[in-house]
Design a protein around this motif. Structure first.
Motif, PDB file in Angstrom:
ATOM      1  N   ALA A  29       1.073  -1.252  -0.282  1.00 46.63           N
ATOM      2  CA  ALA A  29       0.111  -0.147   0.028  1.00 46.63           C
ATOM      3  C   ALA A  29       0.595   1.250   0.153  1.00 46.63           C
ATOM      4  O   ALA A  29       0.415   2.384  -0.594  1.00 46.63           O
ATOM      5  CB  ALA A  29      -1.231  -0.148   1.523  1.00 46.63           C
ATOM      6  N   LEU A  30       1.784   1.117   1.041  1.00 47.66           N
ATOM      7  CA  LEU A  30       2.812   2.437   1.004  1.00 47.66           C
ATOM      8  C   LEU A  30       3.472   2.639  -0.841  1.00 47.66           C
ATOM      9  O   LEU A  30       4.588   3.759  -0.641  1.00 47.66           O
ATOM     10  CB  LEU A  30       3.773   1.947   1.425  1.00 47.66           C
ATOM     11  N   ASN A  31       3.926   1.662  -1.663  1.00 46.94           N
ATOM     12  CA  ASN A  31       4.618   1.309  -2.204  1.00 46.94           C
ATOM     13  C   ASN A  31       4.061   2.708  -3.895  1.00 46.94           C
ATOM     14  O   ASN A  31       4.967   3.082  -3.173  1.00 46.94           O
ATOM     15  CB  ASN A  31       4.701  -0.219  -3.361  1.00 46.94           C
ATOM     16  N   PRO A  32       3.024   2.434  -3.745  1.00 51.71           N
ATOM     17  CA  PRO A  32       3.012   3.781  -4.894  1.00 51.71           C
ATOM     18  C   PRO A  32       2.893   5.027  -4.571  1.00 51.71           C
ATOM     19  O   PRO A  32       3.243   5.710  -5.131  1.00 51.71           O
ATOM     20  CB  PRO A  32       1.305   3.227  -5.524  1.00 51.71           C
ATOM     21  N   MET A  33       2.640   5.337  -2.991  1.00 53.26           N
ATOM     22  CA  MET A  33       3.446   6.507  -2.014  1.00 53.26           C
ATOM     23  C   MET A  33       4.455   7.002  -2.538  1.00 53.26           C
ATOM     24  O   MET A  33       4.695   8.172  -2.128  1.00 53.26           O
ATOM     25  CB  MET A  33       2.862   6.502  -0.961  1.00 53.26           C
ATOM     26  N   LEU A  34       5.875   6.566  -2.523  1.00 52.96           N
ATOM     27  CA  LEU A  34       6.277   6.485  -2.318  1.00 52.96           C
ATOM     28  C   LEU A  34       7.259   7.343  -3.584  1.00 52.96           C
ATOM     29  O   LEU A  34       8.605   7.908  -4.059  1.00 52.96           O
ATOM     30  CB  LEU A  34       7.644   5.398  -2.725  1.00 52.96           C
ATOM     31  N   VAL A  35       6.475   7.479  -5.322  1.00 53.79           N
ATOM     32  CA  VAL A  35       6.506   7.792  -5.902  1.00 53.79           C
ATOM     33  C   VAL A  35       6.734   8.924  -6.178  1.00 53.79           C
ATOM     34  O   VAL A  35       8.516   9.585  -6.449  1.00 53.79           O
ATOM     35  CB  VAL A  35       5.573   7.658  -7.346  1.00 53.79           C
ATOM     36  N   TYR A  51       8.362  10.919  -3.704  1.00 56.34           N
ATOM     37  CA  TYR A  51       8.989  11.630  -3.176  1.00 56.34           C
ATOM     38  C   TYR A  51      10.494  10.975  -4.097  1.00 56.34           C
ATOM     39  O   TYR A  51      11.049  11.828  -4.100  1.00 56.34           O
ATOM     40  CB  TYR A  51       8.915  10.801  -1.550  1.00 56.34           C
ATOM     41  N   LEU A  52      10.550   9.696  -4.080  1.00 56.19           N
ATOM     42  CA  LEU A  52      11.115   9.725  -5.080  1.00 56.19           C
ATOM     43  C   LEU A  52      11.762  10.028  -6.329  1.00 56.19           C
ATOM     44  O   LEU A  52      13.062  10.241  -7.098  1.00 56.19           O
ATOM     45  CB  LEU A  52      11.617   7.923  -5.600  1.00 56.19           C
ATOM     46  N   GLU A  53      10.537  10.247  -7.300  1.00 56.88           N
ATOM     47  CA  GLU A  53      10.682  11.410  -8.157  1.00 56.88           C
ATOM     48  C   GLU A  53      11.867  12.756  -7.850  1.00 56.88           C
ATOM     49  O   GLU A  53      11.888  13.340  -9.150  1.00 56.88           O
ATOM     50  CB  GLU A  53       9.623  11.835  -8.704  1.00 56.88           C
ATOM     51  N   ALA A  54      11.137  13.340  -6.483  1.00 55.21           N
ATOM     52  CA  ALA A  54      12.603  14.992  -6.000  1.00 55.21           C
ATOM     53  C   ALA A  54      13.293  14.081  -5.674  1.00 55.21           C
ATOM     54  O   ALA A  54      14.167  15.237  -5.264  1.00 55.21           O
ATOM     55  CB  ALA A  54      11.431  15.514  -5.506  1.00 55.21           C
ATOM     56  N   SER A  55      13.976  12.769  -5.864  1.00 55.40           N
ATOM     57  CA  SER A  55      15.215  12.707  -5.286  1.00 55.40           C
ATOM     58  C   SER A  55      16.532  12.969  -5.755  1.00 55.40           C
ATOM     59  O   SER A  55      15.950  12.935  -7.143  1.00 55.40           O
ATOM     60  CB  SER A  55      15.637  11.449  -4.906  1.00 55.40           C
ATOM     61  N   ARG A  56      17.322  13.773  -5.213  1.00 51.02           N
ATOM     62  CA  ARG A  56      18.284  14.448  -6.376  1.00 51.02           C
ATOM     63  C   ARG A  56      19.085  13.350  -5.996  1.00 51.02           C
ATOM     64  O   ARG A  56      20.513  13.097  -6.714  1.00 51.02           O
ATOM     65  CB  ARG A  56      18.455  15.487  -5.555  1.00 51.02           C
ATOM     66  N   ASP A  57      19.850  12.830  -4.813  1.00 51.69           N
ATOM     67  CA  ASP A  57      21.479  11.528  -4.975  1.00 51.69           C
ATOM     68  C   ASP A  57      20.666  10.274  -4.041  1.00 51.69           C
ATOM     69  O   ASP A  57      18.961   9.753  -3.406  1.00 51.69           O
ATOM     70  CB  ASP A  57      22.842  12.343  -3.776  1.00 51.69           C
ATOM     71  N   LEU A  58      21.810   9.274  -3.881  1.00 52.21           N
ATOM     72  CA  LEU A  58      21.662   8.146  -3.173  1.00 52.21           C
ATOM     73  C   LEU A  58      21.051   8.710  -1.872  1.00 52.21           C
ATOM     74  O   LEU A  58      20.158   7.616  -1.476  1.00 52.21           O
ATOM     75  CB  LEU A  58      22.663   7.157  -3.481  1.00 52.21           C
ATOM     76  N   CYS A  59      21.651   9.280  -1.110  1.00 57.00           N
ATOM     77  CA  CYS A  59      21.778   9.597   0.188  1.00 57.00           C
ATOM     78  C   CYS A  59      20.297   9.970   0.283  1.00 57.00           C
ATOM     79  O   CYS A  59      19.630   9.483   1.212  1.00 57.00           O
ATOM     80  CB  CYS A  59      22.640  10.707   0.412  1.00 57.00           C
ATOM     81  N   GLU A  60      19.881  10.884  -0.111  1.00 58.85           N
ATOM     82  CA  GLU A  60      18.223  11.686   0.358  1.00 58.85           C
ATOM     83  C   GLU A  60      17.219  10.012  -0.555  1.00 58.85           C
ATOM     84  O   GLU A  60      15.929  10.875   0.510  1.00 58.85           O
ATOM     85  CB  GLU A  60      17.760  12.019  -1.459  1.00 58.85           C
TER      86      GLU A  60
END
Length: 396
Positions: free
Chosen positions: A138-144, A146-155
């Motif tokens: 259920a949380l898997n599609p909610m991460l899209v 946040y992950l699209e705005a991620s800038r690097d591996l740390c984030e």
């Protein structure tokens, strides 16, 4: 629970604008039964109205308006957001509102971003149950987003850890708030601590016995000597007490020697075991560790100005090197070699690497297990893109 085609047709007549399947209706019926939306009398009446007998056809036509009203109540009840495990025979895994789950996820991600690695809580190992898998899905599609705005591996790692933390909070898993060690553990094994304590106590007792044998009769010394001979029928006033003291001291010294030998034997065995394991995994590293000289670490620290001057003389001043004719020979021999194709990392490659990794293997400094990388599948494309950028930057 199976729903027949007749029920689907009846539902289509009532709500022609809504497309449903047998599985959808079964899930909704199961939810209504579990949530006690209607009492037993009301459910029985709805069953009689939905499946009338041959003598009740006329009564069923008269009860159509009332049935439509009850159908509206059913629709309002089944529109409550639920998390359904569609891959596990439609079992309702967690009856939580999506907005509440999304709020928990956002709160956990914001908390993780402002927390250093060493202060992150320890994530619990989750049971491989249908309920836990349903919450992760259920949380898997909610991460899209946040992950699209991620800038690097740390984030990206911070977002994934926050999602894992949100899952643990939703299902009520226990979290350890103790700070995690960021370096290699240097704790002494418990058995070695116990043996060292025995050796220390035995040496202290030997010192008291030697003091008493040399004539020291202070009350504290006498009390300790009496405790040393407790249960042996040895009196401190008997004539051969000196011989008994010597025998007791020799016995303690032999025990100390045996305990020290045990520590050395265990240490040597542990060293051999680690060397054998390192030989199987990385022989080069093993040989380097065997050849590396022992550095005591004592002495004055190097001066910062001298260190900067030394490396600046090596890297900041241009030097013209005369490589000789061999460089041209090597260049001509390598001219016909076809360059290696660039390595392309795809999301399928990341998914395959994660699939083969153990679920709960000891994590790294970030504290994120492979289980979460398997559950949050939307991160595979982001990780592949990050690895691709890193490899391109390294080649350039």
């Amino acid at each position: 629970m199976r729903i027949g085609q007749g029920c689907i047709g009846f539902f289509a007549e009532l709500e022609p604008s809504v497309t449903v399947t047998e599985q959808n209706l079964a899930d909704r019926v199961r939810y209504i039964l579990r949530s006690n939306t209607f009492d037993i009398t009301e459910l029985e009446r709805l069953r009689r109205e939905a499946v009338p007998s041959s003598g009740e056809n006329a009564a069923a036509e008269d009860a159509a308006p009332q049935l439509a009203k009850q159908t509206a109540n059913v629709n309002n009840a089944v529109n409550t957001p639920v998390v359904v495990d569609s891959n596990d025979d439609g079992t309702v895994a967690q009856e939580l509102e999506l907005e509440q789950m999304r709020s928990t996820l956002e709160e956990a991600i914001m908390e993780t971003r402002s927390t250093p690695l060493e202060n992150r809580p320890r994530l619990s190992r989750l049971a491989l149950s249908k309920r836990n898998r349903a919450v992760v899905r259920a949380l898997n599609p909610m991460l899209v987003t946040y992950l699209e705005a991620s800038r690097d591996l740390c984030e990206t790692d911070s977002i994934l850890f926050g999602a894992a933390l949100a899952v643990c909070r939703i299902i009520g898993a226990k979290l350890s708030t103790a700070e995690r060690a960021t370096g290699q553990s240097s704790a002494i094994p418990a058995w070695r601590i116990r043996i060292k304590e025995r050796i220390a106590k035995a040496r202290a007792l030997i010192g008291r016995l030697l003091c008493f044998r040399s004539g020291n009769t202070r009350p504290r010394i006498v009390r300790i000597v009496r405790m040393a001979f407790a249960g042996t029928n040895v009196s401190l006033s008997q004539p051969d007490i000196t011989q008994k003291l010597t025998e007791r001291i020799d016995d303690l010294q032999q025990r100390i020697a045996a305990w020290g030998k045990r520590i050395r034997r265990y240490t040597e065995r542990s060293t051999r075991f680690n060397q054998n394991r390192l030989f199987q995994s990385d022989q080069k590293r093993l040989y380097k560790s065997l050849e590396r000289p022992i550095v005591s670490g004592t002495g004055p620290a190097p001066n910062q100005a001298d260190t900067v001057a030394f490396w600046r003389s090596l890297w900041s001043e241009p030097v013209n090197h005369n490589e000789g004719p061999w460089t041209e020979v090597v260049a001509s021999q390598c001219a016909g070699i076809t360059p290696m194709d660039p390595v392309i990392i795809t999301p399928d490659d990341v998914a395959e690497a994660v699939r083969r990794a153990p679920n709960w293997k000891s994590p790294g400094l970030d504290g994120l297990h492979h289980y979460w990388l398997k559950g949050f599948m939307v991160c595979h494309a982001v990780l592949a893109d990050s690895f691709k950028r890193l490899s391109t930057r390294r080649r350039s």
